[in-house]
Design a protein around this motif. Structure first.
Motif, PDB file in Angstrom:
ATOM      1  N   THR A  45      36.935   1.865  78.724  1.00  0.00           N
ATOM      2  CA  THR A  45      36.150   0.723  79.176  1.00  0.00           C
ATOM      3  C   THR A  45      35.950  -0.198  77.991  1.00  0.00           C
ATOM      4  OG1 THR A  45      34.182   0.018  80.392  1.00  0.00           O
ATOM      5  CG2 THR A  45      33.856   1.694  78.699  1.00  0.00           C
ATOM      6  N   GLY A  46      35.450  -1.394  78.280  1.00  0.00           N
ATOM      7  CA  GLY A  46      35.143  -2.301  77.183  1.00  0.00           C
ATOM      8  C   GLY A  46      33.976  -1.773  76.373  1.00  0.00           C
ATOM      9  N   SER A  47      32.831  -1.589  77.042  1.00  0.00           N
ATOM     10  CA  SER A  47      31.616  -1.127  76.377  1.00  0.00           C
ATOM     11  C   SER A  47      30.779  -0.335  77.374  1.00  0.00           C
ATOM     12  CB  SER A  47      30.818  -2.325  75.855  1.00  0.00           C
ATOM     13  OG  SER A  47      29.461  -1.999  75.679  1.00  0.00           O
ATOM     14  N   THR A  48      30.439   0.911  77.022  1.00  0.00           N
ATOM     15  CA  THR A  48      29.589   1.712  77.914  1.00  0.00           C
ATOM     16  C   THR A  48      28.215   1.071  78.044  1.00  0.00           C
ATOM     17  OG1 THR A  48      28.905   3.142  76.064  1.00  0.00           O
ATOM     18  CG2 THR A  48      30.769   3.896  77.410  1.00  0.00           C
ATOM     19  N   GLU A  70      36.144   7.803  76.898  1.00  0.00           N
ATOM     20  CA  GLU A  70      37.091   8.405  75.973  1.00  0.00           C
ATOM     21  C   GLU A  70      37.606   7.360  74.973  1.00  0.00           C
ATOM     22  OE1 GLU A  70      37.227  11.411  75.714  1.00  0.00           O
ATOM     23  OE2 GLU A  70      37.929  12.548  77.432  1.00  0.00           O
ATOM     24  N   GLU A  71      37.583   6.097  75.404  1.00  0.00           N
ATOM     25  CA  GLU A  71      37.997   5.010  74.515  1.00  0.00           C
ATOM     26  C   GLU A  71      37.225   3.756  74.889  1.00  0.00           C
ATOM     27  OE1 GLU A  71      42.028   2.608  73.064  1.00  0.00           O
ATOM     28  OE2 GLU A  71      42.047   3.724  74.956  1.00  0.00           O
ATOM     29  N   GLN A  72      36.715   3.061  73.863  1.00  0.00           N
ATOM     30  CA  GLN A  72      36.061   1.769  74.077  1.00  0.00           C
ATOM     31  C   GLN A  72      36.913   0.683  73.439  1.00  0.00           C
ATOM     32  OE1 GLN A  72      31.362   1.654  74.449  1.00  0.00           O
ATOM     33  NE2 GLN A  72      31.991   2.208  72.398  1.00  0.00           N
ATOM     34  N   THR A  73      37.206  -0.365  74.208  1.00  0.00           N
ATOM     35  CA  THR A  73      38.039  -1.440  73.667  1.00  0.00           C
ATOM     36  C   THR A  73      37.208  -2.606  73.159  1.00  0.00           C
ATOM     37  OG1 THR A  73      38.244  -2.381  75.893  1.00  0.00           O
ATOM     38  CG2 THR A  73      39.983  -0.867  75.162  1.00  0.00           C
ATOM     39  N   ALA A  74      35.937  -2.657  73.543  1.00  0.00           N
ATOM     40  CA  ALA A  74      35.072  -3.753  73.083  1.00  0.00           C
ATOM     41  C   ALA A  74      33.688  -3.222  72.742  1.00  0.00           C
ATOM     42  CB  ALA A  74      34.980  -4.843  74.150  1.00  0.00           C
ATOM     43  N   ARG A  82      32.199  -5.460  66.141  1.00  0.00           N
ATOM     44  CA  ARG A  82      33.102  -4.668  66.965  1.00  0.00           C
ATOM     45  C   ARG A  82      33.147  -3.224  66.484  1.00  0.00           C
ATOM     46  NH1 ARG A  82      36.942  -7.444  69.953  1.00  0.00           N
ATOM     47  NH2 ARG A  82      37.434  -5.394  70.775  1.00  0.00           N
ATOM     48  N   TRP A  83      33.332  -2.299  67.427  1.00  0.00           N
ATOM     49  CA  TRP A  83      33.427  -0.870  67.079  1.00  0.00           C
ATOM     50  C   TRP A  83      34.608  -0.318  67.861  1.00  0.00           C
ATOM     51  CZ3 TRP A  83      30.040   2.526  64.261  1.00  0.00           C
ATOM     52  CH2 TRP A  83      30.362   3.881  64.386  1.00  0.00           C
ATOM     53  N   THR A  84      35.719  -0.039  67.165  1.00  0.00           N
ATOM     54  CA  THR A  84      36.902   0.485  67.845  1.00  0.00           C
ATOM     55  C   THR A  84      37.363   1.763  67.154  1.00  0.00           C
ATOM     56  OG1 THR A  84      38.356  -0.858  66.476  1.00  0.00           O
ATOM     57  CG2 THR A  84      37.684  -1.803  68.593  1.00  0.00           C
ATOM     58  N   PHE A  92      31.499   8.205  72.404  1.00  0.00           N
ATOM     59  CA  PHE A  92      31.051   6.852  72.720  1.00  0.00           C
ATOM     60  C   PHE A  92      30.325   6.929  74.061  1.00  0.00           C
ATOM     61  CE2 PHE A  92      35.433   6.910  71.001  1.00  0.00           C
ATOM     62  CZ  PHE A  92      35.127   6.589  69.683  1.00  0.00           C
ATOM     63  N   PHE A  93      28.993   6.807  74.034  1.00  0.00           N
ATOM     64  CA  PHE A  93      28.246   7.004  75.276  1.00  0.00           C
ATOM     65  C   PHE A  93      26.966   6.181  75.286  1.00  0.00           C
ATOM     66  CE2 PHE A  93      26.608  10.145  72.335  1.00  0.00           C
ATOM     67  CZ  PHE A  93      25.251  10.200  72.587  1.00  0.00           C
ATOM     68  N   SER A  94      26.444   5.968  76.491  1.00  0.00           N
ATOM     69  CA  SER A  94      25.196   5.227  76.672  1.00  0.00           C
ATOM     70  C   SER A  94      24.313   5.980  77.651  1.00  0.00           C
ATOM     71  CB  SER A  94      25.474   3.818  77.209  1.00  0.00           C
ATOM     72  OG  SER A  94      26.251   3.074  76.282  1.00  0.00           O
ATOM     73  N   VAL A  95      22.992   5.862  77.431  1.00  0.00           N
ATOM     74  CA  VAL A  95      21.996   6.547  78.256  1.00  0.00           C
ATOM     75  C   VAL A  95      20.964   5.511  78.704  1.00  0.00           C
ATOM     76  CG1 VAL A  95      20.273   8.394  78.350  1.00  0.00           C
ATOM     77  CG2 VAL A  95      22.290   8.656  76.882  1.00  0.00           C
ATOM     78  N   LEU A  96      20.610   5.532  79.985  1.00  0.00           N
ATOM     79  CA  LEU A  96      19.573   4.645  80.510  1.00  0.00           C
ATOM     80  C   LEU A  96      18.223   5.356  80.464  1.00  0.00           C
ATOM     81  CD1 LEU A  96      18.508   2.104  81.961  1.00  0.00           C
ATOM     82  CD2 LEU A  96      19.253   3.134  84.136  1.00  0.00           C
ATOM     83  N   LEU A  97      17.261   4.738  79.778  1.00  0.00           N
ATOM     84  CA  LEU A  97      15.908   5.279  79.679  1.00  0.00           C
ATOM     85  C   LEU A  97      14.917   4.280  80.283  1.00  0.00           C
ATOM     86  CD1 LEU A  97      16.087   6.591  75.994  1.00  0.00           C
ATOM     87  CD2 LEU A  97      16.399   7.919  78.106  1.00  0.00           C
ATOM     88  N   LYS A  98      13.897   4.828  80.942  1.00  0.00           N
ATOM     89  CA  LYS A  98      12.841   3.982  81.522  1.00  0.00           C
ATOM     90  C   LYS A  98      11.495   4.564  81.105  1.00  0.00           C
ATOM     91  CE  LYS A  98      15.447   2.089  85.392  1.00  0.00           C
ATOM     92  NZ  LYS A  98      15.384   1.666  86.812  1.00  0.00           N
ATOM     93  N   PRO A  99      11.022   4.194  79.924  1.00  0.00           N
ATOM     94  CA  PRO A  99       9.834   4.844  79.364  1.00  0.00           C
ATOM     95  C   PRO A  99       8.533   4.382  80.021  1.00  0.00           C
ATOM     96  CG  PRO A  99      10.839   3.344  77.760  1.00  0.00           C
ATOM     97  CD  PRO A  99      11.624   3.218  79.014  1.00  0.00           C
ATOM     98  N   ALA A 100       8.343   4.784  81.274  1.00  0.00           N
ATOM     99  CA  ALA A 100       7.117   4.428  81.999  1.00  0.00           C
ATOM    100  C   ALA A 100       5.913   4.988  81.252  1.00  0.00           C
ATOM    101  CB  ALA A 100       7.173   4.991  83.415  1.00  0.00           C
ATOM    102  N   GLY A 101       4.871   4.188  81.169  1.00  0.00           N
ATOM    103  CA  GLY A 101       3.666   4.642  80.487  1.00  0.00           C
ATOM    104  C   GLY A 101       3.664   4.382  78.999  1.00  0.00           C
TER     105      GLY A 101
END
Length: 286
Positions: A45-48, A70-74, A82-84, A92-101
């Motif tokens: 993907t371009g960017s996770t 497995e591979e980021q192109t952007a 840029r990070w290639t 290369f990974f991203s996590v969604l957090l919702k820090p309620a409170g």
């Protein structure tokens, strides 16, 4: 001349870099009462971060969604750098957090928290000593020199979410480094470079620290985050140059982290100035 075999381009072609096992990651990390709700692995993907922010804003991803490529192109670092890296050579990974409170003014601790979690997880699973450069670089030692082996990028996702992106160079060889100042876990002598256990270890560590910080209402002192980050931060006690927004430079000694996670720099004229954003350069001792 050997004829090109199309099968050489398959995901199995680099035996030193096997693909991640998405099903095993989900089995190991997604639990009823846990943080992680789902783990998706894409080949490219371009960017996770961009992908997960878009899913969150569209209401198609909830807290604890993890997107791995497995591979980021952007891939992007701070300041849109840029990070290639070659396919399957890193995490290369991203996590969604919702820090309620947690008050929004404490969300600035999230990239620092992620740095502590990544360093802790890698120490356990890779046996490699890592240090943190404020605010979000992961440093390893290669041939006696500090090298950047990873970075963290936090981006808002709607009103109530933050996507934390992590990039870690795992098996990059010297001839594959994007810049001479870069490093990787393998170049730092890591005992293990199998990405599946590395990713599980980092995600477990991230969950532990995030839950502890969130349950303390985002209080970095009460959760132990401020003390732990300070202990692992290679920037503190160093002479630094902070390149601030607007083109201003600030030179002095990095003496502390304040309660908001800002770097406090003591200048030569005796002023202590907190820096919340900017690029920090470690200067060699005079």
């Amino acid at each position: 001349m050997t004829p090109h075999n199309p099968s050489d381009d398959s995901r199995w072609s680099d035996l030193d870099r096997p693909p991640l096992n998405a099903a095993a990651l989900r089995r190991g990390m997604v639990r009823e009462q846990g943080l992680y709700r789902g783990i998706d692995v894409v080949q490219q993907t371009g960017s996770t971060n961009s992908d997960l922010v878009a899913l969150a804003v569209a209401g198609k991803a909830g807290e604890g969604s993890v997107l791995v490529a497995e591979e980021q192109t952007a891939g992007r670092g701070r300041l849109d750098r840029r990070w290639t890296a070659p396919p399957r050579s890193g995490l290369f990974f991203s996590v969604l957090l919702k820090p309620a409170g947690v008050p929004v003014d404490r969300w600035g601790w999230l990239p620092l928290l992620t740095g502590v979690a990544v360093a802790t997880g890698l120490a356990r699973a890779a046996g490699v000593d890592t240090a943190l450069k404020w605010p979000n670089d992961l440093l390893v030692t290669v041939g006696g020199e500090e090298r950047k082996a990873g970075g963290i990028l936090a981006e808002r996702a709607g009103e109530d979410g933050v996507v934390i992106g992590v990039g870690i160079n795992v098996t990059l060889r010297a001839d594959e480094l994007p810049v001479p100042q870069a490093g990787s876990l393998v170049l730092a002598g890591a005992a293990g470079t199998d990405r599946d256990p590395l990713l599980r270890s980092v995600l477990r560590s991230l969950e532990d620290w995030y839950v502890r910080w969130r349950d303390a209402g985002g209080d970095a002192a009460a959760s132990g985050l401020q003390e732990t980050y300070t202990a692992g931060c290679a920037t503190l006690g160093r002479r630094v140059r902070a390149e601030l927004p607007g083109g201003r430079n600030l030179v002095g000694e990095a003496v502390a982290l304040d309660g908001d996670g800002r770097l406090v720099i003591a200048t030569e004229d005796g002023v202590q100035e907190p820096v919340g954003a900017g690029d920090v350069v470690h200067l060699r001792p005079v």
